[in-house]
Scaffold this active site. Structure first.
Site, PDB file in Angstrom:
ATOM      1  N   LYS A 169       0.903  -1.273  -0.045  1.00 59.15           N
ATOM      2  CA  LYS A 169      -0.095   0.098   0.214  1.00 59.15           C
ATOM      3  C   LYS A 169       0.774   1.092   0.347  1.00 59.15           C
ATOM      4  O   LYS A 169       0.649   2.112  -0.893  1.00 59.15           O
ATOM      5  CB  LYS A 169      -0.945  -0.128   1.193  1.00 59.15           C
ATOM      6  CG  LYS A 169      -1.931   1.038   1.401  1.00 59.15           C
ATOM      7  CD  LYS A 169      -3.052   0.591   2.205  1.00 59.15           C
ATOM      8  CE  LYS A 169      -2.807   0.609   3.507  1.00 59.15           C
ATOM      9  NZ  LYS A 169      -2.999   1.794   4.331  1.00 59.15           N
ATOM     10  N   SER A 170       1.812   1.303   0.709  1.00 60.73           N
ATOM     11  CA  SER A 170       2.975   2.359   0.839  1.00 60.73           C
ATOM     12  C   SER A 170       3.441   2.757  -0.177  1.00 60.73           C
ATOM     13  O   SER A 170       3.707   3.652  -0.793  1.00 60.73           O
ATOM     14  CB  SER A 170       3.800   2.299   1.957  1.00 60.73           C
ATOM     15  OG  SER A 170       3.126   2.253   3.311  1.00 60.73           O
ATOM     16  N   ARG A 174      -8.093  12.872  12.442  1.00 60.14           N
ATOM     17  CA  ARG A 174      -6.640  12.582  12.615  1.00 60.14           C
ATOM     18  C   ARG A 174      -5.720  13.921  12.579  1.00 60.14           C
ATOM     19  O   ARG A 174      -6.292  14.844  11.839  1.00 60.14           O
ATOM     20  CB  ARG A 174      -6.137  11.486  11.642  1.00 60.14           C
ATOM     21  CG  ARG A 174      -6.948  10.157  12.135  1.00 60.14           C
ATOM     22  CD  ARG A 174      -7.096   9.267  10.974  1.00 60.14           C
ATOM     23  NE  ARG A 174      -5.878   8.877  10.378  1.00 60.14           N
ATOM     24  CZ  ARG A 174      -5.858   7.852   9.142  1.00 60.14           C
ATOM     25  NH1 ARG A 174      -7.148   7.453   8.856  1.00 60.14           N
ATOM     26  NH2 ARG A 174      -4.865   7.634   8.776  1.00 60.14           N
ATOM     27  N   SER A 229       7.587  10.336  11.097  1.00 57.58           N
ATOM     28  CA  SER A 229       6.664  10.024  10.292  1.00 57.58           C
ATOM     29  C   SER A 229       7.039  10.133   8.998  1.00 57.58           C
ATOM     30  O   SER A 229       7.557  11.050   8.285  1.00 57.58           O
ATOM     31  CB  SER A 229       5.623  10.923  10.381  1.00 57.58           C
ATOM     32  OG  SER A 229       4.651  10.689   9.395  1.00 57.58           O
ATOM     33  N   GLN A 269       5.229   9.840   6.645  1.00 53.53           N
ATOM     34  CA  GLN A 269       4.164  10.656   5.649  1.00 53.53           C
ATOM     35  C   GLN A 269       4.670  12.258   5.500  1.00 53.53           C
ATOM     36  O   GLN A 269       4.555  12.653   4.708  1.00 53.53           O
ATOM     37  CB  GLN A 269       2.826  10.716   6.253  1.00 53.53           C
ATOM     38  CG  GLN A 269       2.206   9.209   5.864  1.00 53.53           C
ATOM     39  CD  GLN A 269       0.797   9.002   6.676  1.00 53.53           C
ATOM     40  OE1 GLN A 269       0.305   9.862   7.234  1.00 53.53           O
ATOM     41  NE2 GLN A 269       0.047   7.923   6.555  1.00 53.53           N
ATOM     42  N   ASP A 305       2.620  -0.117  12.508  1.00 50.40           N
ATOM     43  CA  ASP A 305       1.604  -0.890  11.759  1.00 50.40           C
ATOM     44  C   ASP A 305       1.326  -2.096  12.300  1.00 50.40           C
ATOM     45  O   ASP A 305       0.164  -2.764  12.395  1.00 50.40           O
ATOM     46  CB  ASP A 305       1.524  -1.187  10.349  1.00 50.40           C
ATOM     47  CG  ASP A 305       1.107   0.401   9.547  1.00 50.40           C
ATOM     48  OD1 ASP A 305       0.554   1.311  10.104  1.00 50.40           O
ATOM     49  OD2 ASP A 305       1.584   0.322   8.200  1.00 50.40           O
ATOM     50  N   LYS A 358      -3.714   6.946  15.064  1.00 47.87           N
ATOM     51  CA  LYS A 358      -3.960   6.202  13.696  1.00 47.87           C
ATOM     52  C   LYS A 358      -5.585   6.094  13.532  1.00 47.87           C
ATOM     53  O   LYS A 358      -6.537   6.736  14.018  1.00 47.87           O
ATOM     54  CB  LYS A 358      -3.546   4.819  13.774  1.00 47.87           C
ATOM     55  CG  LYS A 358      -2.077   4.955  14.312  1.00 47.87           C
ATOM     56  CD  LYS A 358      -1.091   5.465  13.246  1.00 47.87           C
ATOM     57  CE  LYS A 358      -0.968   4.550  12.154  1.00 47.87           C
ATOM     58  NZ  LYS A 358       0.180   5.155  11.260  1.00 47.87           N
TER      59      LYS A 358
END
Length: 416
Positions: free
Chosen positions: A13-14, A112, A157, A159, A304, A331
């Protein structure tokens, strides 16, 4: 226990999020194979279409006609669904382009934290408006004349780091990132595959902008975070075995395999290829498990998989502890409390702390109902617990696994 068949899991997914975004940004036509059809990656595809890229399926390949960074603002807010990766990385792309776009999502995503990405992106001169709680909807008014910046990343992070690198693509001059950079490096690897190089300078990362991406062909490996649930099921079953083929083995993502070894499971890794992402097969064989401790320094590489660590702790002898994981509280759900409540509902003894939990094993498992809070990783972790403990687990939203692993129930059922 019978030997399980060799299994495959959905594409990572990432990696897929980034491959779709980079292909949309690039000049030319990219072909992406093994892109997962989970809801999160579909949110990224929807976002790229809304910005002007053309995407269509050709058999098992996603073909992306890039627009060379010349995105257009849609008339309506872009719906990022439940995908924090979509929202935060798209915000980075938009921050250094002359465009005004609002990003929104479902109830979970709108709860979030987004200030962690909005605040550092302001260094490029972007104006980013959030709600009163520093959450989405997020309105991004990009700066088309942005200059490169020196930014200290204060949150560990991937992200946040990725959003800043994506903003740097549209800025003039070098952007230098320092601070908390020891996170997943899919962005750095995939940018190189699209002809943009991020260079290391001591402990910093530097990207010279503006930079144009060029179309690429990418074969997305299987998602090791999805495979982790199958590995855990085998590890917790004496005599259990599972092999997952063609799975991603990026060193920033394989910490869970070391955790399985520390619990006492046998893990065999065979690397088949190493570029742009390492990939190969992993076999896990179950043994009697003993408790372990997860230290704060390990958390970024396991974020995760920590609910699974808790589930394995409930099968192990002794007390398994996780510390330094306050990030779990922001999360898809508050995964500390979601995990603890679910584990207790099935007979496990769990204590919680602001930054983690302790599980006293082995649990005295019994049938029970689990509130998933629509969190795919909680749902899958306790499906594993029920399967291994041979108790009936009633999930209030079993379908939320489709966010990352649409055929999870069938894959888990295939384990003998």
């Amino acid at each position: 226990m019978k030997t399980a068949p060799h299994l495959r899991v959905p594409g990572d997914k990432s990696i897929a999020h980034r491959a779709v975004m980079f292909a949309a940004l690039a000049r030319g036509t990219s072909r992406l194979r093994n892109v997962p059809d989970g809801l999160d990656v579909l949110s990224t595809q929807r976002a790229m279409r809304a910005l002007g890229a053309t995407l269509h399926a050709d058999g098992d390949t996603l073909v992306v006609e890039g627009c060379g960074g010349a995105f257009r603002a849609p008339d309506e807010p872009i719906d990022c669904g439940n995908s924090g990766t979509t929202m935060r990385l798209v915000a980075g792309i938009l921050a250094t382009r002359a465009i005004d776009v609002t990003l929104t999502g479902d109830d979970s995503l709108r709860a979030r934290p987004m200030r962690r990405v909005a605040a550092p992106l302001a260094a490029f001169g972007a104006t980013i408006d959030l709600s009163n709680g520093w959450t989405a909807p997020m309105r991004v008014r990009g700066n088309g004349d942005a200059r490169g910046a020196e930014i200290a990343v204060t949150v560990a992070s991937a992200q946040v780091k990725s959003a800043l690198l994506l903003a740097a693509l549209g800025a003039h001059g070098p952007t230098r990132l320092t601070g908390e950079l020891a996170t997943r490096d899919h962005t750095e690897r995939l940018l190189a595959a699209f002809s943009v190089h991020v260079r290391a300078d001591g402990g910093a990362l530097v990207l010279d902008g503006p930079a144009m991406l060029h179309a690429a062909e990418i074969d997305v490996p299987g998602d090791i975070s999805s495979a982790a649930f199958l590995f855990a099921a085998a590890a917790a079953t004496a005599g259990g075995t599972v092999t997952v083929d063609d799975v991603g083995l990026n060193p920033t993502r394989t910490a869970f395999l070391d955790v399985l070894r520390r619990f006492g499971a046998e893990v065999e890794v065979r690397i088949a290829a190493d570029a742009p992402e390492p990939r190969g097969s992993v076999t896990v064989r179950g043994r009697a498990l003993h408790a372990i401790e997860i230290l704060p320094s390990e958390v970024p590489g396991l974020i995760d998989e920590l609910p699974l660590v808790g589930v394995l702790g409930a099968f192990a002898n002794g007390t398994t502890t996780v510390r330094g994981a306050a990030e779990l509280r922001v999360k898809e759900s508050d995964r500390i409390e979601s995990f603890a409540a679910a584990a207790r509902a099935l007979g496990a003894d769990v204590e919680t702390a602001p930054d983690g939990f302790a599980v006293h094993g082995p649990a005295r498992w019994h049938d029970g109902a689990v509130a998933t809070h629509h969190d795919h990783r909680i749902a899958m972790a306790f499906a594993v617990a029920g399967r291994v403990a041979r108790v009936r687990v009633t999930l209030d939203d079993p379908d939320c696994a489709a966010v990352s692993f649409p055929n999870f129930a069938a894959a888990l059922e295939s384990l003998a």
